[in-house]
Structure formats: structure tokens, C-alpha cells
Design an enzyme around this catalytic site. Structure first.
Site, PDB file in Angstrom:
ATOM      1  N   LYS A  84      -9.847  34.643  15.088  1.00 25.49           N
ATOM      2  CA  LYS A  84      -9.445  33.240  15.304  1.00 25.49           C
ATOM      3  C   LYS A  84      -7.935  33.004  15.349  1.00 25.49           C
ATOM      4  O   LYS A  84      -7.469  31.869  15.273  1.00 25.49           O
ATOM      5  CB  LYS A  84     -10.049  32.376  14.206  1.00 25.49           C
ATOM      6  CG  LYS A  84      -9.536  32.672  12.814  1.00 25.49           C
ATOM      7  CD  LYS A  84      -9.964  31.556  11.874  1.00 25.49           C
ATOM      8  CE  LYS A  84      -9.109  31.543  10.628  1.00 25.49           C
ATOM      9  NZ  LYS A  84      -9.335  30.382   9.792  1.00 25.49           N
ATOM     10  N   SER A 124     -14.702  24.473  18.147  1.00 24.07           N
ATOM     11  CA  SER A 124     -13.370  23.971  17.784  1.00 24.07           C
ATOM     12  C   SER A 124     -12.931  22.860  18.726  1.00 24.07           C
ATOM     13  O   SER A 124     -13.281  22.862  19.903  1.00 24.07           O
ATOM     14  CB  SER A 124     -12.367  25.124  17.863  1.00 24.07           C
ATOM     15  OG  SER A 124     -11.046  24.634  17.876  1.00 24.07           O
ATOM     16  N   TYR A 149      -8.450  32.564  22.493  1.00 24.97           N
ATOM     17  CA  TYR A 149      -9.308  32.179  21.361  1.00 24.97           C
ATOM     18  C   TYR A 149     -10.120  30.935  21.753  1.00 24.97           C
ATOM     19  O   TYR A 149     -11.347  30.911  21.614  1.00 24.97           O
ATOM     20  CB  TYR A 149      -8.455  31.888  20.125  1.00 24.97           C
ATOM     21  CG  TYR A 149      -9.138  30.995  19.135  1.00 24.97           C
ATOM     22  CD1 TYR A 149      -8.857  29.630  19.084  1.00 24.97           C
ATOM     23  CD2 TYR A 149     -10.096  31.496  18.265  1.00 24.97           C
ATOM     24  CE1 TYR A 149      -9.514  28.799  18.191  1.00 24.97           C
ATOM     25  CE2 TYR A 149     -10.755  30.666  17.366  1.00 24.97           C
ATOM     26  CZ  TYR A 149     -10.451  29.312  17.349  1.00 24.97           C
ATOM     27  OH  TYR A 149     -11.107  28.490  16.473  1.00 24.97           O
ATOM     28  N   LYS A 153     -14.355  30.138  22.506  1.00 24.14           N
ATOM     29  CA  LYS A 153     -15.149  29.059  21.902  1.00 24.14           C
ATOM     30  C   LYS A 153     -15.875  28.279  23.006  1.00 24.14           C
ATOM     31  O   LYS A 153     -17.061  27.976  22.910  1.00 24.14           O
ATOM     32  CB  LYS A 153     -14.266  28.122  21.084  1.00 24.14           C
ATOM     33  CG  LYS A 153     -13.753  28.745  19.794  1.00 24.14           C
ATOM     34  CD  LYS A 153     -14.887  29.160  18.883  1.00 24.14           C
ATOM     35  CE  LYS A 153     -14.407  29.799  17.598  1.00 24.14           C
ATOM     36  NZ  LYS A 153     -15.521  30.286  16.758  1.00 24.14           N
ATOM     37  N   ASN A 178      -8.985  20.345  12.221  1.00 29.70           N
ATOM     38  CA  ASN A 178      -8.172  21.344  11.497  1.00 29.70           C
ATOM     39  C   ASN A 178      -8.646  21.514  10.061  1.00 29.70           C
ATOM     40  O   ASN A 178      -8.296  20.705   9.209  1.00 29.70           O
ATOM     41  CB  ASN A 178      -6.692  20.949  11.558  1.00 29.70           C
ATOM     42  CG  ASN A 178      -6.115  21.196  12.936  1.00 29.70           C
ATOM     43  OD1 ASN A 178      -6.583  20.624  13.930  1.00 29.70           O
ATOM     44  ND2 ASN A 178      -5.138  22.087  13.017  1.00 29.70           N
ATOM     45  N   ARG A 295       6.157  25.758  19.638  1.00 31.93           N
ATOM     46  CA  ARG A 295       5.318  26.961  19.782  1.00 31.93           C
ATOM     47  C   ARG A 295       4.523  26.814  21.066  1.00 31.93           C
ATOM     48  O   ARG A 295       3.911  25.769  21.320  1.00 31.93           O
ATOM     49  CB  ARG A 295       4.368  27.066  18.582  1.00 31.93           C
ATOM     50  CG  ARG A 295       3.470  28.271  18.565  1.00 31.93           C
ATOM     51  CD  ARG A 295       2.689  28.374  17.256  1.00 31.93           C
ATOM     52  NE  ARG A 295       1.700  27.278  17.124  1.00 31.93           N
ATOM     53  CZ  ARG A 295       0.838  27.212  16.102  1.00 31.93           C
ATOM     54  NH1 ARG A 295       0.853  28.115  15.136  1.00 31.93           N
ATOM     55  NH2 ARG A 295      -0.034  26.220  16.034  1.00 31.93           N
TER      56      ARG A 295
HETATM   57  C1  WQD Z   1      -1.023  22.708  13.305  1.00 28.81           C
HETATM   58  C2  WQD Z   1       0.342  22.089  13.596  1.00 28.81           C
HETATM   59  C3  WQD Z   1       1.857  23.502  14.802  1.00 28.81           C
HETATM   60  C4  WQD Z   1       2.346  26.496  11.637  1.00 28.81           C
HETATM   61  C5  WQD Z   1      -5.557  26.059  15.553  1.00 28.81           C
HETATM   62  C6  WQD Z   1      -6.715  26.304  16.478  1.00 28.81           C
HETATM   63  C7  WQD Z   1      -7.924  25.565  15.969  1.00 28.81           C
HETATM   64  C8  WQD Z   1      -8.226  26.035  14.575  1.00 28.81           C
HETATM   65  C9  WQD Z   1      -7.016  25.733  13.679  1.00 28.81           C
HETATM   66  C10 WQD Z   1      -9.061  28.120  13.698  1.00 28.81           C
HETATM   67  C11 WQD Z   1       0.840  22.397  14.999  1.00 28.81           C
HETATM   68  C12 WQD Z   1       2.376  23.201  13.402  1.00 28.81           C
HETATM   69  C13 WQD Z   1       1.921  25.381  12.352  1.00 28.81           C
HETATM   70  C14 WQD Z   1       3.709  26.620  11.270  1.00 28.81           C
HETATM   71  C15 WQD Z   1       4.160  24.510  12.325  1.00 28.81           C
HETATM   72  N1  WQD Z   1      -8.549  27.410  14.639  1.00 28.81           N
HETATM   73  N2  WQD Z   1       2.819  24.408  12.673  1.00 28.81           N
HETATM   74  N3  WQD Z   1       4.570  25.615  11.616  1.00 28.81           N
HETATM   75  O1  WQD Z   1      -2.795  25.039  16.320  1.00 28.81           O
HETATM   76  O2  WQD Z   1      -3.687  22.744  15.578  1.00 28.81           O
HETATM   77  O3  WQD Z   1      -5.235  24.699  15.616  1.00 28.81           O
HETATM   78  O4  WQD Z   1      -5.869  26.416  14.229  1.00 28.81           O
HETATM   79  O5  WQD Z   1      -9.550  27.776  12.666  1.00 28.81           O
HETATM   80  O6  WQD Z   1      -9.023  25.883  16.802  1.00 28.81           O
HETATM   81  O7  WQD Z   1      -6.413  25.801  17.760  1.00 28.81           O
HETATM   82  O8  WQD Z   1      -3.432  24.589  13.905  1.00 28.81           O
HETATM   83  O9  WQD Z   1      -2.308  24.972  11.748  1.00 28.81           O
HETATM   84  O10 WQD Z   1      -1.691  26.463  13.714  1.00 28.81           O
HETATM   85  O11 WQD Z   1      -0.934  24.078  13.678  1.00 28.81           O
HETATM   86  O12 WQD Z   1       4.978  23.635  12.654  1.00 28.81           O
HETATM   87  O13 WQD Z   1       4.150  27.611  10.614  1.00 28.81           O
HETATM   88  O14 WQD Z   1       1.294  22.650  12.695  1.00 28.81           O
HETATM   89  O15 WQD Z   1       2.915  23.442  15.755  1.00 28.81           O
HETATM   90  O16 WQD Z   1       1.519  21.261  15.480  1.00 28.81           O
HETATM   91  P1  WQD Z   1      -3.690  24.226  15.448  1.00 28.81           P
HETATM   92  P2  WQD Z   1      -2.083  25.106  13.214  1.00 28.81           P
END
Ligand code: WQD
Length: 340
Positions: A84, A124, A149, A153, A178, A295
């Protein structure tokens, strides 16, 4: 009669196993421990007083899966097993397609030949891509996800729909927003192996001094504080939704194909900075951060309309962001005692 939980020692899987056991289900876990650790099984037993059956098998090995179905009367499956890590999936697409889709297809082959129904799939909100309007409901048109990923899904959902229609089976596609938080016992939580890619485990490790600073990936988004918005939902609430979805499938006497689809979210959007501030307030700690470049692949905003799950499953997320983040800090303190 038992429920097969693949990836049942993983983050959401382990919390769901606890809820299943607490609701009287027999549970058989298959987990290859590629993203989990064996002590989680002992902790599940400590929390519930029950001992689920556990097989450390790789679901890509069909012959091992057949052994499990031969040994147990499986009446349903909740399929969490999948790689994931969004970023890693871009570097290793073939490994992600092989693992996430072959695992699913092998289980469906057993379901097909043994006439088993009641399949719940860990999907997701990423299948929506950047939706055009908020909140996102289940009728929102899907977009091709940016990440491999996310594509696994979306493909998994299509495979399951075809399976349900061709063989008149009952499936439920649960689209998590999330997931965050840890079990109230502090014995289960998100076990970050390596550098966490998700926000909350990184915040947790920064507060604990394991990471020097949180990198906030961009504050130039079209949101109030410039950081992206997500729907952060407590993992135990997600686990409870799985039990509710399973009960609905198992109680459906129709004999026809059933394709349930539910968003699992709180209906509330929180920005990255909201999460950082809520974590600091909830736990009286500091989370140093620096603003960095965006990112690749991140979307601006995603939060759920979760009314359908409430109406059809009688389920709603009932835990606040602050409460969920308090459990995260308790989990980190537990991990410290295990020198994690
Ligand atoms: C959330 C926000 C980042 C890390 C993904 C998958 C989803 C699920 C959860 C698996 C974003 C910001 C993050 C960091 C940051 N998958 N961020 N600094 O990308 O919304 O979802 O993970 O369980 O299917 O798509 O989650 O937690 O990676 O990011 O600023 O070190 O936090 O840019 O805006 P995301 P995330």
C-alpha cells in the site's frame, strides 16, 4: 464456520480481527508478515481473550491458500492483504500488480469452486482521484488514480464486480478515506516499517524525536491554509464498519448478486496543518515542521459523504480527530517500551 481475514495482522486488519472476535466470529488469518509483525497476534489475543488461527502464508502461492480452505469452513472473507505504499508502487509497478491482484484472484478462485459468498474488499478513496466536488459520495465518477497502488484498488473493484455478477455472489467494496489512530489498549496501531509515507505516523515519530522535522509537502494548494485537505477517520470506526458490512451480506437471503459500495469517512475535512495542531494540542507535544515542495500525485482535497453507510449499515464514524490522535501518542509510548 469462519471468516478469512487476509492481511489480518496489518494495521486495519488487526483492528478488524478484534471487532470480529468481539462479535463472536471465528477468524482465520493469512498474513505474510511483509508489513506487520508476529507480536500483533499475541496482542490480539490479549485484547480479546481469543486465539484466531494464523497462517504466515503468501497468498500468491495458490497451493497454500487451497490448504487453508480445505482445513476450514470459510463463509466469508475480508481482504486487506495488499502492498500500500503509494510512492513505492510507482517504482515497482509489476510487483504491486502481481501481489495485489494475484492475491485477490487466488481467493476468488477458491470462492468460485467452493460456492462461497460474502467478500469484503479493502478499497480506497483514491479511486475517485481529485473529485470535482465535495463531499464525495459513492455516485461520484471514478477517475484513473495517479498511483499504481490506486490502480490496483480500482482494478480490484472491477474484478470483484465481474465475479459477483457472473456467479451471483455478494461483495462489499469499502472505500477508506484516511485511516488514523490506534487501539484504545495501545496494543495495536500503525506499524511504520522504514520511513513512514503517511502523515500521521510521520507526525507521531517527529513528536517522539525519531524524525527531526515533519516535511509538509506544499502549502500553496487552493485551501484555507494552503495545505491539502483529507478525511481522517479513526481506525476502530473503520473496523466496526467491516463487521456491519459483513453482517449485511450474510443476512442477505436474495441469492442474487449483491454489490455494496460504501465510503468510510467522517464527512469532515482537515488540512495537514489542522492535523499537526490537533496532535500538539491533544498530546501536549511539539511537532517541528518545514514547508517543502509538493509531493507528486497529491490531490488538493478529499472528504466523504458517509450517509450511505449510515443509512444501509447503521454505521457512522463517532471519534473526533483529537481523540484519534491521542491514541496515536499512546501507541508510540507503547512502541517505545518495545524499543521499536
Ligand atoms: C496525507 C496528506 C500529504 C506525509 C494515501 C493513499 C490512501 C491511503 C492513505 C493506504 C497529503 C501530506 C504526508 C508527510 C505531508 N492508503 N503529508 N508530509 O496520500 O492522502 O492517502 O494514504 O492506506 O489510499 O492514497 O495520505 O498520509 O500520505 O498524506 O505533508 O510526511 O499529508 O501531502 O496532503 P494520502 P498521506
Amino acid at each position: 464456520m469462519a471468516i478469512l481475514v487476509t492481511g489480518g495482522l496489518g494495521y486495519i486488519g488487526s483492528h478488524t480481527v478484534v471487532e470480529l472476535l468481539n462479535n463472536g466470529y471465528e477468524v482465520v488469518i493469512i498474513d505474510d508478515l511483509s508489513n506487520s509483525e508476529k507480536f500483533i497476534l499475541k496482542n490480539i489475543e490479549e485484547i480479546t481473550g481469543k486465539k484466531p488461527v494464523f497462517y504466515p502464508f503468501d497468498l500468491k502461492r495458490r497451493e497454500l491458500l487451497t490448504q487453508v480452505f480445505d482445513a476450514h469452513q470459510i463463509e466469508g472473507c475480508i481482504n486487506f492483504a495488499a502492498y500500500k505504499a503509494v510512492g513505492e508502487s510507482q517504482e515497482k509497478p509489476v510487483d504491486y500488480y502481481e501481489n495485489n491482484l494475484f492475491s485477490l484472484i487466488h481467493i476468488l478462485q477458491e470462492f468460485k469452486t467452493r460456492n462461497i459468498s460474502n467478500f469484503i474488499f479493502s478499497s480506497s478513496c483514491t479511486v475517485y482521484g481529485q473529485a470535482d466536488q465535495m463531499p464525495i459520495d459513492e455516485n461520484t465518477p471514478l477517475k484513473t488514480p495517479e498511483s499504481v497502488y490506486g490502480k490496483t484498488k480500482q482494478m480490484g473493484e472491477e474484478i470483484l464486480k465481474d465475479f459477483a455478477n457472473a456467479h451471483k455472489r455478494k461483495i462489499s467494496l469499502l472505500r477508506y478515506f484516511n485511516p488514523i489512530g490506534a487501539h484504545p489498549s495501545a496494543k495495536l496501531g500503525e506499524l511504520p516499517i522504514g520511513v513512514p509515507s503517511n502523515l500521521v505516523p510521520y507526525v507521531m515519530q517527529t513528536a517522539a524525536g525519531i524524525r527531526e522535522k515533519l516535511n509538509i509537502w506544499g502549502n500553496d494548494y487552493d485551501t484555507e491554509d494552503g495545505t491539502p485537505i483529507r478525511d481522517y477517520i479513526y481506525v476502530v470506526d473503520i473496523a466496526k464498519a467491516h463487521v456491519a458490512a459483513l453482517k449485511k451480506l450474510m443476512n442477505d437471503p436474495s441469492g442474487e448478486a449483491v454489490i455494496d459500495i460504501y465510503n468510510l469517512g467522517t464527512g469532515k475535512g482537515s488540512s495537514v496543518l489542522d492535523v499537526v495542531k490537533a496532535f500538539e494540542a491533544a498530546n501536549h507535544v511539539e511537532v517541528p515542521y518545514q514547508i517543502c515542495e509538493r509531493r507528486e500525485g497529491d490531490i488538493t482535497v478529499a472528504y466523504a459523504n458517509a450517509d450511505k453507510a449510515e443509512k444501509e449499515l447503521g454505521w457512522r464514524s463517532e471519534t473526533s480527530l483529537e481523540e484519534a490522535l491521542r491514541t496515536v501518542w499512546e501507541w508510540q509510548k507503547y512502541l517505545d517500551t518495545k524499543n521499536h
